[in-house]
Structure formats: structure tokens, C-alpha cells
Design a protein around this motif. Structure first.
Motif, PDB file in Angstrom:
ATOM      1  N   UNK A 292       0.764  -1.191   0.074  1.00 18.11           N
ATOM      2  CA  UNK A 292       0.044   0.056   0.103  1.00 18.11           C
ATOM      3  C   UNK A 292       0.976   1.334   0.225  1.00 18.11           C
ATOM      4  N   UNK A 293       0.538   2.187  -0.900  1.00 15.87           N
ATOM      5  CA  UNK A 293       1.341   3.428  -0.855  1.00 15.87           C
ATOM      6  C   UNK A 293       0.217   4.580  -0.668  1.00 15.87           C
ATOM      7  N   UNK A 294       0.466   5.523   0.296  1.00 17.42           N
ATOM      8  CA  UNK A 294      -0.331   6.698   0.688  1.00 17.42           C
ATOM      9  C   UNK A 294       0.165   7.886   0.080  1.00 17.42           C
ATOM     10  N   UNK A 295      -0.546   8.470  -0.668  1.00 23.04           N
ATOM     11  CA  UNK A 295      -0.101   9.807  -1.004  1.00 23.04           C
ATOM     12  C   UNK A 295      -1.088  11.133  -0.631  1.00 23.04           C
ATOM     13  N   UNK A 296      -0.810  11.772   0.291  1.00 19.50           N
ATOM     14  CA  UNK A 296      -1.657  12.778   0.859  1.00 19.50           C
ATOM     15  C   UNK A 296      -0.656  14.043   0.893  1.00 19.50           C
ATOM     16  N   UNK A 297      -0.608  14.703  -0.255  1.00 19.04           N
ATOM     17  CA  UNK A 297       0.305  16.161  -0.180  1.00 19.04           C
ATOM     18  C   UNK A 297      -0.252  17.108   0.315  1.00 19.04           C
ATOM     19  N   UNK A 298       0.298  18.174   0.744  1.00 18.16           N
ATOM     20  CA  UNK A 298      -0.250  19.440   0.925  1.00 18.16           C
ATOM     21  C   UNK A 298      -0.710  19.909  -0.362  1.00 18.16           C
ATOM     22  N   UNK A 299      -1.773  21.116  -0.564  1.00 22.55           N
ATOM     23  CA  UNK A 299      -2.284  21.542  -1.596  1.00 22.55           C
ATOM     24  C   UNK A 299      -1.263  22.006  -2.545  1.00 22.55           C
ATOM     25  N   UNK A 300      -1.359  21.529  -3.621  1.00 18.18           N
ATOM     26  CA  UNK A 300      -0.268  21.981  -4.834  1.00 18.18           C
ATOM     27  C   UNK A 300      -0.848  22.995  -5.669  1.00 18.18           C
ATOM     28  N   UNK A 301      -2.125  23.337  -5.538  1.00 18.30           N
ATOM     29  CA  UNK A 301      -2.742  24.128  -6.307  1.00 18.30           C
ATOM     30  C   UNK A 301      -3.380  25.294  -5.362  1.00 18.30           C
ATOM     31  N   UNK A 302      -2.659  26.333  -4.915  1.00 18.86           N
ATOM     32  CA  UNK A 302      -3.137  27.264  -3.947  1.00 18.86           C
ATOM     33  C   UNK A 302      -4.102  28.357  -4.951  1.00 18.86           C
ATOM     34  N   UNK A 303      -3.921  28.296  -6.229  1.00 18.00           N
ATOM     35  CA  UNK A 303      -4.763  29.349  -6.831  1.00 18.00           C
ATOM     36  C   UNK A 303      -4.817  28.970  -8.437  1.00 18.00           C
ATOM     37  N   UNK A 304      -5.535  29.376  -9.210  1.00 19.82           N
ATOM     38  CA  UNK A 304      -5.834  29.092 -10.469  1.00 19.82           C
ATOM     39  C   UNK A 304      -4.593  29.412 -11.317  1.00 19.82           C
ATOM     40  N   UNK A 328      -1.353  -6.071  -7.526  1.00 20.22           N
ATOM     41  CA  UNK A 328      -2.438  -6.534  -6.574  1.00 20.22           C
ATOM     42  C   UNK A 328      -2.680  -5.482  -5.389  1.00 20.22           C
ATOM     43  N   UNK A 329      -1.533  -4.525  -5.130  1.00 25.55           N
ATOM     44  CA  UNK A 329      -1.653  -3.787  -3.943  1.00 25.55           C
ATOM     45  C   UNK A 329      -2.361  -2.606  -4.216  1.00 25.55           C
ATOM     46  N   UNK A 330      -2.413  -1.563  -3.352  1.00 24.00           N
ATOM     47  CA  UNK A 330      -3.390  -0.558  -3.527  1.00 24.00           C
ATOM     48  C   UNK A 330      -2.475   0.902  -3.198  1.00 24.00           C
ATOM     49  N   UNK A 331      -2.897   1.846  -4.250  1.00 20.60           N
ATOM     50  CA  UNK A 331      -2.649   3.081  -4.157  1.00 20.60           C
ATOM     51  C   UNK A 331      -3.932   4.284  -3.379  1.00 20.60           C
ATOM     52  N   UNK A 332      -3.513   4.808  -2.431  1.00 21.06           N
ATOM     53  CA  UNK A 332      -4.236   5.734  -1.803  1.00 21.06           C
ATOM     54  C   UNK A 332      -3.728   6.988  -2.271  1.00 21.06           C
ATOM     55  N   UNK A 333      -4.515   7.987  -2.939  1.00 18.49           N
ATOM     56  CA  UNK A 333      -4.011   9.385  -3.424  1.00 18.49           C
ATOM     57  C   UNK A 333      -5.139  10.298  -3.208  1.00 18.49           C
ATOM     58  N   UNK A 334      -4.615  11.443  -2.923  1.00 18.88           N
ATOM     59  CA  UNK A 334      -5.600  12.569  -2.437  1.00 18.88           C
ATOM     60  C   UNK A 334      -5.042  13.906  -3.235  1.00 18.88           C
ATOM     61  N   UNK A 335      -6.009  14.796  -3.049  1.00 22.22           N
ATOM     62  CA  UNK A 335      -5.778  16.152  -3.569  1.00 22.22           C
ATOM     63  C   UNK A 335      -6.724  16.943  -2.570  1.00 22.22           C
ATOM     64  N   UNK A 336      -5.994  17.932  -1.903  1.00 24.07           N
ATOM     65  CA  UNK A 336      -6.923  18.891  -0.747  1.00 24.07           C
ATOM     66  C   UNK A 336      -6.853  20.277  -1.626  1.00 24.07           C
ATOM     67  N   UNK A 337      -6.629  20.208  -2.908  1.00 21.26           N
ATOM     68  CA  UNK A 337      -6.897  21.488  -3.588  1.00 21.26           C
ATOM     69  C   UNK A 337      -8.199  21.904  -4.251  1.00 21.26           C
ATOM     70  N   UNK A 338      -8.818  23.044  -3.896  1.00 18.31           N
ATOM     71  CA  UNK A 338      -9.957  23.161  -4.561  1.00 18.31           C
ATOM     72  C   UNK A 338     -10.009  23.313  -5.910  1.00 18.31           C
ATOM     73  N   UNK A 339      -8.646  24.224  -6.413  1.00 12.55           N
ATOM     74  CA  UNK A 339      -8.761  24.281  -8.062  1.00 12.55           C
ATOM     75  C   UNK A 339      -8.351  22.951  -8.622  1.00 12.55           C
ATOM     76  N   UNK A 340      -8.000  21.821  -7.981  1.00 15.77           N
ATOM     77  CA  UNK A 340      -7.866  20.733  -8.558  1.00 15.77           C
ATOM     78  C   UNK A 340      -9.056  19.968  -8.860  1.00 15.77           C
ATOM     79  N   UNK A 341      -9.861  20.183  -9.653  1.00 14.81           N
ATOM     80  CA  UNK A 341     -11.265  19.677  -9.747  1.00 14.81           C
ATOM     81  C   UNK A 341     -11.067  17.996  -9.934  1.00 14.81           C
ATOM     82  N   UNK A 342     -12.277  17.153  -9.615  1.00 19.31           N
ATOM     83  CA  UNK A 342     -12.265  15.956  -9.801  1.00 19.31           C
ATOM     84  C   UNK A 342     -11.628  15.179 -11.055  1.00 19.31           C
TER      85      UNK A 342
END
Length: 392
Positions: A292-304, A328-342
Motif C-alpha cells: 500500500x502506498x499513501x499519497x496525501x500531499x499539501x495543496x499543490x494548487x493554491x490558486x488558478x 494487486x496492491x493499493x494506491x491511496x491518493x488525495x488532493x486537498x486543492x479546491x482548484x484541482x477539480x475531480x
């Protein structure tokens, strides 16, 4: 007499449907006098009442709306009602309310007000001039109605400059020890509400930390950007064979180790100080692998304006992260940047998998915890994207 603002033709429809902000370029004229921070009334071009809110002409957001009821007074009883409504919602929506976001600004219908609850202690952020004027009333209500043992303000945030406000932090009650032990679904943490990031802890991942339990049992886990170890400790508590958490902040790593000791998980969860971008690059080249690899970085997109650089950053860490996941393993990946849309974030992760010649299967998708509610007509309230993928 309350100052009245009249909007240009074609403006105000979003606000009539619940959008909580009025911008300066929407206003055609106003009638009366005001001082920044005052409550004013907003009308459309047909002279129909829309809402009341507080004004600040120093901000790009001219008026932040509080109520669509012309007869509702903005006073202590108004704020008391709003705070009780916010708390009633949280008691219904989350099972562990010992630590939670008590008030989420516009999503709880008090624009600019953030309140986080840590056991019987509360942290306040006032992001606008309007709510800053009512800070003493908020403190009074938290003490009298919600049994606050102590209240601390973390108004040391840059956004206050845009409102013409100073950056400050300090006690709003008698001083207390700002290093607090909290518990979230059985995991204990030591937090420092005076000096830690944000208001002391990343409460928005409350449910997401629970979501990784089912993929971590009997696994080797790498938790990147671990901060004070919350994902790593949940992985260890879920029965992982081993967990390595890394972060660029050596202070955070020391705190994570203390949290591991607090939970008797030091034999499973280890922590090292590394720049995650550099470590992922090196370890991927070396062929290191994890279940399992977990990626939860700080916001990389603070603005447009920095979306392009954010895309490159997210692509890089997901490219390396996917490479390091066993088949067969798992990637957990996140973005907390509002400007980075889904959709954009998904395309970045899918491209990273394609470049690795790996196949992804989506296991789970989540956003922020329910105590950070999202308003469909206020996209600014939606920022956190959390995915679990199986990597084939």
C-alpha cells in the motif's frame, strides 16, 4: 437605517439560489451609508430583497450573506441559533464528535467562521472582517452553551490580509496548555493547537482514515506526507505488517513517533524525515515495493495561476507511487486543492498508471468528512478528493 445594495440586471440569481457571496462587479448602486463590517441588505435590479450580510469593500468578496429573511436580526440570538444547528447536524452525521469541525463557514451559514472542537477545547478562525466583529459573541456562546474549557484563535492566516485584518493568534479565554491529547475512533494523538498546521489537526480526513483499514491488514505500507502520522497509525492499528511514514518536517516526524508510542504502535509504525518527492524518485528507481502506498500531499494548487505546476507535481508523485505498488496492491491518493477539480485529478492519476503500464481499479472515492459539508451551489466548499485504487 440599513444600507441597501442594488445589483445589476442579470446579477444575483446565484445568490437567490444560495450562493453566499456578492462581488463588487455585481453591484449597480447603493443607498445609505456603511462602515466595513456592517450588516447591509442586498436587492436585485427589480428591487426585490435577496439577503442580508456583512460588507467589506477592501475584499474582492464585497458582501458575505447571512440570511435570506429580511426580518431576521443579526445579533447574539442569531449566532446562537446557527451554532446549535451546526452542532445538531454533527451529532447526527458523525459517530465520534469528540473532535470535529464544529463550524465550516459558508456551509454552516456563517460565512468566514471556522471552529474546530478538540475534546472540550475550541479553535476559532475568523476569515472575514464581518465575523471578526462578532468574535466575542461566538466565544460567549461556546462557553455558555457548549461548555468550552478553553478557546484559542488561530487567526495567523494570510487570507486575513485581504480583509484588512491583522494576523494574530492567542487565547480568547484564560490560558491553558495548548498541547492536547485527542482520540479519533480509538487512535490517540498529541496535537498542539498553537503551533501545528491549520488549527492543530487535519480533521477533514476523519472518515478516510477509517477507509484504509480494510486494505492495510497484513500489508507493508508507505505513507508519504505523513505529517504527524494519522494515516500511518491507522494502517498500523488495522494490522499492517510494517508502516513507514515520511515527511519533510522533522518536527512532524518527531510528533508522529510520539503518537506511535502513545498508541503502542512503535514496533510497526516507523517514521523518517525525507522530502517525499525526492524519496519517491529514488526509491522507485531502486525498485522498492509496498503493498500500500499513501499519497496525501499539501495543496499543490493554491490558486488558478499555478494549476500547471500542480498538475506536474501530482503527476510526478503518482507516477512514482504507482510504480512502487506491488501487483494487486493499493494506491491511496488525495488532493486537498479546491482548484484541482475531480476530473482533472482523475486524469492525472490515470495518465500516471498508463505511463507505468499498470491498470487501476477504483475501490473507493470519498471527499471530506461530513463535518465539512459541501454546498452544491457553492463549489468553493468542495476541495478534498480521496481515492483508493487497486494497482494491477
Amino acid at each position: 437605517m440599513t444600507c441597501k445594495f442594488y445589483l445589476k440586471k442579470g446579477m444575483g440569481r446565484k445568490s437567490e439560489n444560495g450562493y453566499p457571496w456578492i462581488y463588487l462587479n455585481e453591484v449597480a448602486s447603493y443607498d445609505g451609508e456603511y462602515q466595513n463590517g456592517d450588516i447591509v441588505e442586498v436587492y436585485n435590479f427589480k428591487n426585490n430583497f435577496i439577503a442580508k450580510g456583512y460588507i467589506n469593500n477592501l475584499s474582492k468578496i464585497l458582501i458575505r450573506l447571512l440570511t435570506h429573511d429580511i426580518n431576521e436580526n443579526i445579533d447574539e440570538s442569531f449566532f446562537k441559533k446557527r451554532l446549535h444547528q451546526a452542532w445538531d447536524y454533527r451529532k447526527r452525521m458523525i459517530s465520534d464528535t469528540s473532535c470535529c469541525r464544529f463550524m465550516f463557514g459558508e456551509s454552516d451559514f456563517i460565512p468566514g467562521l471556522i471552529i474546530d472542537k478538540y475534546e472540550d477545547y475550541y479553535v476559532i478562525q475568523c476569515l472575514s472582517l464581518g465575523i471578526d466583529k462578532y468574535k466575542d459573541i461566538i466565544v460567549k456562546i461556546l462557553i455558555n452553551d457548549f461548555n468550552a474549557n478553553g478557546i484559542y484563535e488561530r487567526n495567523d492566516i494570510k487570507i486575513r490580509k485581504l480583509e484588512g485584518l491583522d494576523q494574530v493568534k492567542g487565547f480568547l479565554t484564560q490560558p491553558f496548555d495548548t498541547k492536547i491529547q485527542i482520540s479519533e475512533y480509538g487512535i490517540k494523538y498529541l496535537i498542539d493547537i498553537e503551533n501545528d498546521q491549520k488549527t492543530g489537526f487535519f480533521l477533514d480526513h476523519k472518515e478516510n482514515r477509517q477507509a484504509i483499514h480494510r486494505i492495510c491488514k497484513d500489508s507493508t505500507v508507505l505513507d508519504c506526507f505523513t505529517h504527524t502520522g494519522s494515516f500511518a497509525l491507522n494502517a498500523a492499528a488495522a494490522g499492517a505488517k510494517s508502516v513507514l511514514g515520511i515527511d519533510i518536517s522533522c518536527q512532524s516526524i518527531n510528533d508522529a513517533r510520539k503518537n506511535a508510542e502513545l498508541n503502542n504502535l512503535s514496533h510497526i509504525a516507523k517514521f523518517e524525515c525525507h522530502n517525499a518527492f525526492d524519496a519517491l524518485h529514488t526509491w522507485a528507481k531502486e525498485g522498492k515495493k509496498f503493498d500500500v502506498v499513501i499519497l496525501d500531499p499539501p495543496s499543490l494548487a493554491k490558486s488558478k495561476s499555478n494549476i500547471s505546476s500542480a498538475v506536474r507535481g501530482y503527476k510526478e508523485i503518482n507516477l512514482r507511487g504507482i510504480k512502487m505498488v506491488k501487483s494487486g496492491g493499493f494506491l491511496v491518493t488525495c488532493s486537498c486543492a479546491h482548484y484541482m477539480d475531480k476530473s482533472l485529478f482523475e486524469s492525472i492519476v490515470y495518465d500516471a498508471a498508463k505511463d507505468n503500464k499498470r491498470l487501476l481499479r477504483q475501490v473507493d472515492f470519498r471527499t471530506q468528512s461530513p463535518d465539512f459539508p459541501i454546498l452544491p451551489n457553492f463549489n468553493e466548499s468542495y476541495y478534498l478528493k480521496f481515492y483508493i485504487f487497486q494497482v494491477i
